[in-house]
Design a protein around this motif. Structure first.
Motif, PDB file in Angstrom:
ATOM      1  N   ILE A 199       4.710   4.339  -8.225  1.00  0.00           N
ATOM      2  CA  ILE A 199       6.138   4.036  -8.097  1.00  0.00           C
ATOM      3  C   ILE A 199       6.340   2.555  -7.814  1.00  0.00           C
ATOM      4  O   ILE A 199       7.206   1.901  -8.406  1.00  0.00           O
ATOM      5  N   LEU A 200       5.526   2.006  -6.907  1.00  0.00           N
ATOM      6  CA  LEU A 200       5.638   0.580  -6.605  1.00  0.00           C
ATOM      7  C   LEU A 200       5.278  -0.271  -7.813  1.00  0.00           C
ATOM      8  O   LEU A 200       5.843  -1.356  -8.011  1.00  0.00           O
ATOM      9  N   ASP A 229       0.815  -1.215   0.000  1.00  0.00           N
ATOM     10  CA  ASP A 229       0.000   0.000   0.000  1.00  0.00           C
ATOM     11  C   ASP A 229       0.844   1.259   0.000  1.00  0.00           C
ATOM     12  O   ASP A 229       0.312   2.364   0.070  1.00  0.00           O
ATOM     13  N   GLY A 230       2.174   1.094  -0.029  1.00  0.00           N
ATOM     14  CA  GLY A 230       3.056   2.248  -0.057  1.00  0.00           C
ATOM     15  C   GLY A 230       3.319   2.863   1.299  1.00  0.00           C
ATOM     16  O   GLY A 230       3.898   3.953   1.381  1.00  0.00           O
ATOM     17  N   ARG A 231       2.929   2.187   2.366  1.00  0.00           N
ATOM     18  CA  ARG A 231       3.133   2.715   3.714  1.00  0.00           C
ATOM     19  C   ARG A 231       4.268   1.974   4.410  1.00  0.00           C
ATOM     20  O   ARG A 231       4.517   0.805   4.143  1.00  0.00           O
ATOM     21  N   GLU A 235      12.228   7.678  -9.076  1.00  0.00           N
ATOM     22  CA  GLU A 235      11.240   8.206  -8.137  1.00  0.00           C
ATOM     23  C   GLU A 235      11.399   7.606  -6.744  1.00  0.00           C
ATOM     24  O   GLU A 235      10.889   8.171  -5.764  1.00  0.00           O
ATOM     25  N   THR A 236      12.072   6.475  -6.641  1.00  0.00           N
ATOM     26  CA  THR A 236      12.252   5.837  -5.331  1.00  0.00           C
ATOM     27  C   THR A 236      13.463   6.379  -4.582  1.00  0.00           C
ATOM     28  O   THR A 236      13.583   6.163  -3.377  1.00  0.00           O
ATOM     29  N   TRP A 237      14.345   7.060  -5.269  1.00  0.00           N
ATOM     30  CA  TRP A 237      15.611   7.462  -4.636  1.00  0.00           C
ATOM     31  C   TRP A 237      15.392   8.393  -3.466  1.00  0.00           C
ATOM     32  O   TRP A 237      16.056   8.282  -2.426  1.00  0.00           O
ATOM     33  N   ARG A 238      14.498   9.345  -3.636  1.00  0.00           N
ATOM     34  CA  ARG A 238      14.292  10.328  -2.565  1.00  0.00           C
ATOM     35  C   ARG A 238      13.778   9.647  -1.300  1.00  0.00           C
ATOM     36  O   ARG A 238      14.205   9.967  -0.187  1.00  0.00           O
ATOM     37  N   GLN A 239      12.843   8.687  -1.461  1.00  0.00           N
ATOM     38  CA  GLN A 239      12.321   7.991  -0.297  1.00  0.00           C
ATOM     39  C   GLN A 239      13.390   7.109   0.353  1.00  0.00           C
ATOM     40  O   GLN A 239      13.422   6.963   1.573  1.00  0.00           O
ATOM     41  N   ILE A 240      14.265   6.531  -0.450  1.00  0.00           N
ATOM     42  CA  ILE A 240      15.297   5.654   0.103  1.00  0.00           C
ATOM     43  C   ILE A 240      16.296   6.450   0.934  1.00  0.00           C
ATOM     44  O   ILE A 240      16.726   6.016   2.002  1.00  0.00           O
ATOM     45  N   TRP A 241      16.656   7.650   0.448  1.00  0.00           N
ATOM     46  CA  TRP A 241      17.731   8.392   1.115  1.00  0.00           C
ATOM     47  C   TRP A 241      17.254   9.579   1.935  1.00  0.00           C
ATOM     48  O   TRP A 241      17.654   9.753   3.084  1.00  0.00           O
ATOM     49  N   SER A 242      16.370  10.406   1.371  1.00  0.00           N
ATOM     50  CA  SER A 242      16.024  11.641   2.070  1.00  0.00           C
ATOM     51  C   SER A 242      15.210  11.396   3.325  1.00  0.00           C
ATOM     52  O   SER A 242      15.303  12.134   4.289  1.00  0.00           O
ATOM     53  N   TRP A 281       2.251   5.216  11.367  1.00  0.00           N
ATOM     54  CA  TRP A 281       2.510   5.139   9.933  1.00  0.00           C
ATOM     55  C   TRP A 281       1.284   4.684   9.162  1.00  0.00           C
ATOM     56  O   TRP A 281       1.059   5.096   8.025  1.00  0.00           O
ATOM     57  N   THR A 282       0.465   3.815   9.762  1.00  0.00           N
ATOM     58  CA  THR A 282      -0.736   3.325   9.089  1.00  0.00           C
ATOM     59  C   THR A 282      -1.714   4.460   8.827  1.00  0.00           C
ATOM     60  O   THR A 282      -2.408   4.475   7.792  1.00  0.00           O
ATOM     61  N   GLU A 283      -1.781   5.413   9.750  1.00  0.00           N
ATOM     62  CA  GLU A 283      -2.706   6.530   9.605  1.00  0.00           C
ATOM     63  C   GLU A 283      -2.105   7.693   8.826  1.00  0.00           C
ATOM     64  O   GLU A 283      -2.838   8.598   8.418  1.00  0.00           O
ATOM     65  N   ALA A 284      -0.791   7.696   8.633  1.00  0.00           N
ATOM     66  CA  ALA A 284      -0.139   8.792   7.919  1.00  0.00           C
ATOM     67  C   ALA A 284      -0.286   8.597   6.409  1.00  0.00           C
ATOM     68  O   ALA A 284      -0.783   7.578   5.928  1.00  0.00           O
ATOM     69  N   ARG A 285       0.176   9.579   5.660  1.00  0.00           N
ATOM     70  CA  ARG A 285       0.092   9.478   4.203  1.00  0.00           C
ATOM     71  C   ARG A 285       1.098   8.447   3.690  1.00  0.00           C
ATOM     72  O   ARG A 285       2.033   8.069   4.396  1.00  0.00           O
ATOM     73  N   ARG A 286       0.911   8.030   2.467  1.00  0.00           N
ATOM     74  CA  ARG A 286       1.761   6.998   1.891  1.00  0.00           C
ATOM     75  C   ARG A 286       3.216   7.466   1.811  1.00  0.00           C
ATOM     76  O   ARG A 286       3.497   8.615   1.493  1.00  0.00           O
ATOM     77  N   TYR A 287       4.101   6.543   2.079  1.00  0.00           N
ATOM     78  CA  TYR A 287       5.530   6.823   1.989  1.00  0.00           C
ATOM     79  C   TYR A 287       5.999   6.778   0.548  1.00  0.00           C
ATOM     80  O   TYR A 287       6.861   7.542   0.125  1.00  0.00           O
ATOM     81  N   MET A 288       5.442   5.866  -0.255  1.00  0.00           N
ATOM     82  CA  MET A 288       5.715   5.758  -1.687  1.00  0.00           C
ATOM     83  C   MET A 288       4.393   5.647  -2.422  1.00  0.00           C
ATOM     84  O   MET A 288       3.468   4.962  -1.956  1.00  0.00           O
TER      85      MET A 288
END
Length: 386
Positions: free
Chosen positions: A361-362, A166-168, A301-308, A350-357
């Motif tokens: 992208i997935l 689900d991207g979370r 598009e995944t790089w920012r989530q992996i590192w930032s 995290w479940t209630e927050a917005r998607r991480y990816m």
């Protein structure tokens, strides 16, 4: 008022067991009262000293009001357990309950109350991992002090975090190991796979030999990416302290490029820039080329989530903030209780927050996997398999 009402109800129940009211002669009487015993009852209104009726024959205990060998009501237990979870020390908890009007709670009582978290933590640690496929997984270990065999020793808390279908973000599990070796990681990862961990495409971790080999043994087909934060700490030990900010900034530019070709070109340029002044640093960076650039084979598009927004490093800070209050744990169960409760709480947030990816992208990552577009570099570096 609470004391009067509770004692009136207990007296009425005791009279019912005796077959007659207190002080009344009756042929139906089957037992007699024999004074009272005092017991403290900790409630939200404060500490109430109850007078519990005693019987000449047998015993009387108000199970509907009190729990045997426990003097605090469930609401107070929840307050103490939550305070402990939030990082409040036992000394501060004692001061907290004094403000509630309670005479005080010892460290042993706090420990007993926090054991109410055990059931929740155990359910969290053993739940089925049915949110997959988990494309990206982060692995790390934290060192904690615990008393074992009359001495204080270091143990390692193994933690796995992932991005679900689900991207979370989701914390997959934790385990306490005597050492951060291959056996501990292997058992931990096998447990995750048995619970349903699947579809892993990229694993981000440090370069601990046992960990990397365990990844290769349990997650075949997954690529391995060396954690940038851990690597940078190792790299900066090869340069003088005065040059560390400049070198760190230079290395970070490798991960800020917009395309895979530019990532590799920037890596080569940084090596050339360091070669003249710090040849050992340049050689160190060149040797880690493939394990540092594995992320470039994935959609940009995944790089920012992996590192930032590395979830593992930020999660480690939150765990340490809670565990530093304790200092030395009495046993391993206490570590699992506190860290497990923190991780369960974080997963809920995290479940209630917005998607991480994003789901798009997935989807690109899944298409890459179906197309067989995998990195040329093997998961385990040759230096570790030699």
């Amino acid at each position: 008022m609470v004391k009067t009402m509770a004692e009136a109800l207990m007296s009425a129940e005791a009279d019912g067991l005796c077959g007659a009211d207190y002080g009344t002669r009756s042929e139906e009487r089957t037992n007699r009262r024999n004074g009272y015993r005092s017991r403290d009852w900790d409630i939200r209104a404060g500490t109430v000293e109850l007078a519990i009726p005693k019987l000449r024959s047998g015993s009387y205990f108000p199970d509907w009001l009190l729990q045997r060998r426990r003097r605090a009501e469930q609401a107070l237990i929840s307050v103490v357990a939550t305070s402990y979870l939030l990082g409040v020390s036992t000394r501060r908890i004692d001061k907290l309950v004094e403000q509630l009007g309670i005479t005080g709670i010892s460290k042993s009582q706090v420990s007993q109350m926090t054991k109410t978290l055990d059931g929740q933590v155990d359910a969290f640690r053993t739940r089925p991992l049915d949110g997959g496929p988990y494309a990206f997984v982060w692995l790390d270990a934290l060192t904690q002090k615990v008393r074992e065999g009359g001495r204080t020793v270091n143990v390692h808390v193994l933690v796995a975090t992932a991005v679900n279908a689900d991207g979370r973000r989701e914390i997959l599990g934790l385990e306490v190991s005597a050492a951060e070796d291959g056996a501990g990681w292997l058992a931990f990862l096998r447990g995750l796979v048995a619970r349903g961990l699947s579809g892993v495409q990229l694993v981000i971790s440090d370069a601990h030999r046992g960990l990397v080999e365990a990844i290769g043994a349990t997650l075949p087909g997954a690529s391995w990416q060396r954690c940038r934060t851990h690597y940078l700490r190792n790299l900066l030990t090869t340069v003088p302290k005065s040059a560390q900010p400049w070198v760190a900034t230079l290395v970070r530019t490798i991960f800020d490029q917009p395309a895979a070709e530019q990532v590799r070109a920037q890596h080569a340029w940084v090596i050339d820039a360091l070669e003249a002044k710090y040849p050992a640093t340049a050689e160190h960076l060149d040797a880690a080329r493939e394990e540092l650039l594995a992320f470039a084979a994935f959609p940009k598009e995944t790089w920012r989530q992996i590192w930032s927004n590395n979830p593992q490093e930020r999660l480690n800070k939150e765990i340490r903030r809670r565990t530093d209050v304790v200092g030395i744990f009495p046993d391993r169960a206490a570590i699992v209780r506190l860290v497990g409760a923190v991780l369960a709480e974080q997963t809920d947030e995290w479940t209630e927050a917005r998607r991480y990816m994003g789901l798009d992208i997935l989807a690109k990552c899944r298409m890459r996997l179906l197309a067989g577009d995998t990195p040329e570099q093997s998961l385990i570096p040759q230096t570790l398999t030699a």
